[in-house]
Design a protein around this motif. Structure first.
Motif, PDB file in Angstrom:
ATOM      1  N   CYS A 170       0.828  -1.200   0.000  1.00  8.68           N
ATOM      2  CA  CYS A 170       0.000   0.000   0.000  1.00  8.68           C
ATOM      3  C   CYS A 170       0.872   1.264   0.000  1.00  8.68           C
ATOM      4  CB  CYS A 170      -0.942  -0.020   1.202  1.00  8.68           C
ATOM      5  SG  CYS A 170      -2.359   1.074   1.009  1.00  8.68           S
ATOM      6  N   LEU A 171       1.980   1.220   0.698  1.00  4.62           N
ATOM      7  CA  LEU A 171       2.917   2.344   0.692  1.00  4.62           C
ATOM      8  C   LEU A 171       3.395   2.628  -0.736  1.00  4.62           C
ATOM      9  CD1 LEU A 171       4.855   4.418   2.003  1.00  4.62           C
ATOM     10  CD2 LEU A 171       6.436   2.510   2.403  1.00  4.62           C
ATOM     11  N   LYS A 172       3.748   1.584  -1.455  1.00  7.42           N
ATOM     12  CA  LYS A 172       4.199   1.746  -2.843  1.00  7.42           C
ATOM     13  C   LYS A 172       3.097   2.335  -3.719  1.00  7.42           C
ATOM     14  CE  LYS A 172       7.468  -2.088  -2.754  1.00  7.42           C
ATOM     15  NZ  LYS A 172       7.764  -3.423  -3.261  1.00  7.42           N
ATOM     16  N   ILE A 173       1.891   1.814  -3.561  1.00  7.90           N
ATOM     17  CA  ILE A 173       0.756   2.297  -4.363  1.00  7.90           C
ATOM     18  C   ILE A 173       0.456   3.755  -4.023  1.00  7.90           C
ATOM     19  CG2 ILE A 173      -1.730   2.042  -4.760  1.00  7.90           C
ATOM     20  CD1 ILE A 173      -1.257  -1.030  -4.334  1.00  7.90           C
ATOM     21  N   THR A 174       0.484   4.084  -2.748  1.00  6.85           N
ATOM     22  CA  THR A 174       0.182   5.458  -2.324  1.00  6.85           C
ATOM     23  C   THR A 174       1.207   6.437  -2.885  1.00  6.85           C
ATOM     24  OG1 THR A 174      -0.904   4.651  -0.316  1.00  6.85           O
ATOM     25  CG2 THR A 174      -0.186   6.951  -0.317  1.00  6.85           C
ATOM     26  N   GLY A 175       2.479   6.138  -2.744  1.00  9.25           N
ATOM     27  CA  GLY A 175       3.509   7.012  -3.295  1.00  9.25           C
ATOM     28  C   GLY A 175       3.414   7.132  -4.810  1.00  9.25           C
ATOM     29  N   SER A 176       3.209   6.013  -5.469  1.00 10.83           N
ATOM     30  CA  SER A 176       3.092   6.024  -6.933  1.00 10.83           C
ATOM     31  C   SER A 176       1.846   6.766  -7.398  1.00 10.83           C
ATOM     32  CB  SER A 176       3.082   4.594  -7.470  1.00 10.83           C
ATOM     33  OG  SER A 176       4.320   3.967  -7.222  1.00 10.83           O
ATOM     34  N   THR A 177       0.779   6.682  -6.621  1.00  5.48           N
ATOM     35  CA  THR A 177      -0.438   7.431  -6.957  1.00  5.48           C
ATOM     36  C   THR A 177      -0.185   8.919  -6.831  1.00  5.48           C
ATOM     37  OG1 THR A 177      -1.872   5.615  -6.271  1.00  5.48           O
ATOM     38  CG2 THR A 177      -2.866   7.808  -6.343  1.00  5.48           C
ATOM     39  N   GLY A 178       0.538   9.330  -5.792  1.00  2.00           N
ATOM     40  CA  GLY A 178       0.896  10.744  -5.660  1.00  2.00           C
ATOM     41  C   GLY A 178       1.679  11.235  -6.865  1.00  2.00           C
ATOM     42  N   LYS A 179       2.625  10.447  -7.307  1.00  2.00           N
ATOM     43  CA  LYS A 179       3.435  10.800  -8.479  1.00  2.00           C
ATOM     44  C   LYS A 179       2.570  10.889  -9.731  1.00  2.00           C
ATOM     45  CE  LYS A 179       7.469   9.092 -11.095  1.00  2.00           C
ATOM     46  NZ  LYS A 179       6.902   8.811 -12.416  1.00  2.00           N
ATOM     47  N   LEU A 180       1.752   9.872  -9.962  1.00  2.00           N
ATOM     48  CA  LEU A 180       0.896   9.846 -11.149  1.00  2.00           C
ATOM     49  C   LEU A 180      -0.088  11.011 -11.147  1.00  2.00           C
ATOM     50  CD1 LEU A 180       0.173   8.137 -13.706  1.00  2.00           C
ATOM     51  CD2 LEU A 180      -1.527   6.975 -12.270  1.00  2.00           C
ATOM     52  N   LEU A 181      -0.642  11.322  -9.990  1.00  4.07           N
ATOM     53  CA  LEU A 181      -1.588  12.432  -9.886  1.00  4.07           C
ATOM     54  C   LEU A 181      -0.918  13.759 -10.187  1.00  4.07           C
ATOM     55  CD1 LEU A 181      -4.338  13.647  -9.241  1.00  4.07           C
ATOM     56  CD2 LEU A 181      -3.743  13.508  -6.810  1.00  4.07           C
ATOM     57  N   MET A 182       0.259  13.993  -9.634  1.00  2.00           N
ATOM     58  CA  MET A 182       0.934  15.264  -9.903  1.00  2.00           C
ATOM     59  C   MET A 182       1.294  15.378 -11.377  1.00  2.00           C
ATOM     60  SD  MET A 182       1.749  18.138  -8.615  1.00  2.00           S
ATOM     61  CE  MET A 182       1.963  18.027  -6.830  1.00  2.00           C
ATOM     62  N   GLU A 183       1.757  14.290 -11.971  1.00  2.00           N
ATOM     63  CA  GLU A 183       2.047  14.316 -13.413  1.00  2.00           C
ATOM     64  C   GLU A 183       0.787  14.669 -14.201  1.00  2.00           C
ATOM     65  OE1 GLU A 183       5.613  10.961 -13.547  1.00  2.00           O
ATOM     66  OE2 GLU A 183       3.533  10.325 -13.875  1.00  2.00           O
ATOM     67  N   TYR A 184      -0.333  14.076 -13.831  1.00  2.13           N
ATOM     68  CA  TYR A 184      -1.597  14.339 -14.530  1.00  2.13           C
ATOM     69  C   TYR A 184      -2.011  15.810 -14.370  1.00  2.13           C
ATOM     70  CZ  TYR A 184      -6.434  14.124 -15.983  1.00  2.13           C
ATOM     71  OH  TYR A 184      -7.622  14.372 -16.631  1.00  2.13           O
ATOM     72  N   LEU A 185      -1.990  16.299 -13.150  1.00  3.75           N
ATOM     73  CA  LEU A 185      -2.407  17.690 -12.897  1.00  3.75           C
ATOM     74  C   LEU A 185      -1.522  18.665 -13.656  1.00  3.75           C
ATOM     75  CD1 LEU A 185      -3.102  17.539  -9.048  1.00  3.75           C
ATOM     76  CD2 LEU A 185      -4.808  17.600 -10.896  1.00  3.75           C
ATOM     77  N   MET A 186      -0.237  18.390 -13.713  1.00  6.42           N
ATOM     78  CA  MET A 186       0.682  19.285 -14.422  1.00  6.42           C
ATOM     79  C   MET A 186       0.468  19.183 -15.933  1.00  6.42           C
ATOM     80  SD  MET A 186       4.065  18.822 -12.064  1.00  6.42           S
ATOM     81  CE  MET A 186       4.980  20.209 -12.731  1.00  6.42           C
ATOM     82  N   GLN A 187       0.270  17.977 -16.429  1.00  5.71           N
ATOM     83  CA  GLN A 187       0.047  17.797 -17.867  1.00  5.71           C
ATOM     84  C   GLN A 187      -1.209  18.537 -18.323  1.00  5.71           C
ATOM     85  OE1 GLN A 187      -1.204  13.848 -18.900  1.00  5.71           O
ATOM     86  NE2 GLN A 187      -0.735  14.120 -21.073  1.00  5.71           N
ATOM     87  N   LYS A 188      -2.227  18.543 -17.477  1.00  2.42           N
ATOM     88  CA  LYS A 188      -3.490  19.211 -17.819  1.00  2.42           C
ATOM     89  C   LYS A 188      -3.477  20.702 -17.532  1.00  2.42           C
ATOM     90  CE  LYS A 188      -5.532  15.668 -19.420  1.00  2.42           C
ATOM     91  NZ  LYS A 188      -5.914  15.613 -20.834  1.00  2.42           N
ATOM     92  N   GLY A 189      -2.359  21.203 -16.983  1.00  8.18           N
ATOM     93  CA  GLY A 189      -2.258  22.625 -16.684  1.00  8.18           C
ATOM     94  C   GLY A 189      -3.055  23.040 -15.456  1.00  8.18           C
ATOM     95  N   LEU A 190      -3.412  22.096 -14.619  1.00 11.12           N
ATOM     96  CA  LEU A 190      -4.186  22.399 -13.422  1.00 11.12           C
ATOM     97  C   LEU A 190      -3.279  22.834 -12.271  1.00 11.12           C
ATOM     98  CD1 LEU A 190      -6.670  19.406 -13.679  1.00 11.12           C
ATOM     99  CD2 LEU A 190      -7.107  21.812 -14.271  1.00 11.12           C
ATOM    100  N   VAL A 191      -2.013  22.445 -12.349  1.00 10.78           N
ATOM    101  CA  VAL A 191      -0.988  22.821 -11.383  1.00 10.78           C
ATOM    102  C   VAL A 191       0.241  23.257 -12.173  1.00 10.78           C
ATOM    103  CG1 VAL A 191       0.601  21.929  -9.625  1.00 10.78           C
ATOM    104  CG2 VAL A 191      -1.809  21.256  -9.580  1.00 10.78           C
ATOM    105  N   ALA A 192       0.824  24.352 -11.747  1.00 10.11           N
ATOM    106  CA  ALA A 192       1.996  24.867 -12.478  1.00 10.11           C
ATOM    107  C   ALA A 192       3.274  24.238 -11.975  1.00 10.11           C
ATOM    108  CB  ALA A 192       2.073  26.383 -12.342  1.00 10.11           C
TER     109      ALA A 192
END
Length: 146
Positions: free
Chosen positions: A124-146
């Motif tokens: 679960c630790l691995k999934i949680t950390g990887s989800t954080g990474k994937l989410l930030m990549e997504y938000l940045m790709q969509k221009g929702l986070v600079a």
């Protein structure tokens, strides 16, 4: 894309999990700290029941649930007169990215170990950390986070 912010999202989500927060709480706290500090930290209690795939039901991964709530923070609507399709599309896109990355979306599929065992927590630790990474990549790709 800022690799520093992406790494910070992964690391902070993992750090919160190591401190004893569940997967969903950890995603919220990491993203609140990094991109939405105006949110009250007490809102973490809204994320508690999502851990273990909805209270150990093994359904949708709590980290995924939290990620979708973070996405909705940026894309959601505040009145019923606003279009909800932008948020729906973003939710579906991220769901599909998560499923592609992890091979499923259900807690019991992603983590077959008994809840709260050392093996379960490590995975679960691995999934949680990887989800954080994937989410930030997504938000940045969509221009929702600079």
């Amino acid at each position: 894309m800022s690799q520093e912010l992406i790494s910070a999202a992964r690391n902070k989500a993992g750090d919160y999990f190591r401190q004893g927060y569940n997967c969903s709480e950890s995603i919220f706290l990491a993203f609140r700290e990094l991109v939405a500090p105006e949110l009250d930290a007490g809102l973490v209690k809204m994320f508690t029941g999502f851990g273990g795939g909805l209270g150990h039901a093994g359904c949708m991964c709590g980290a995924l649930s939290a990620a979708e709530m973070i996405i909705s923070f940026f894309t959601g609507r505040t009145t019923n007169q606003e279009d909800r399709e932008v948020s729906y599309q973003a939710a579906r896109e991220y769901h599909d990215l998560f499923q592609e990355r992890f091979g499923g979306t259900c807690c019991r599929t992603l983590n077959t170990h008994s809840f709260d065992t050392p093996e379960h927590l490590k995975n679960c630790l691995k999934i949680t950390g990887s989800t954080g990474k994937l989410l930030m990549e997504y938000l940045m790709q969509k221009g929702l986070v600079a």
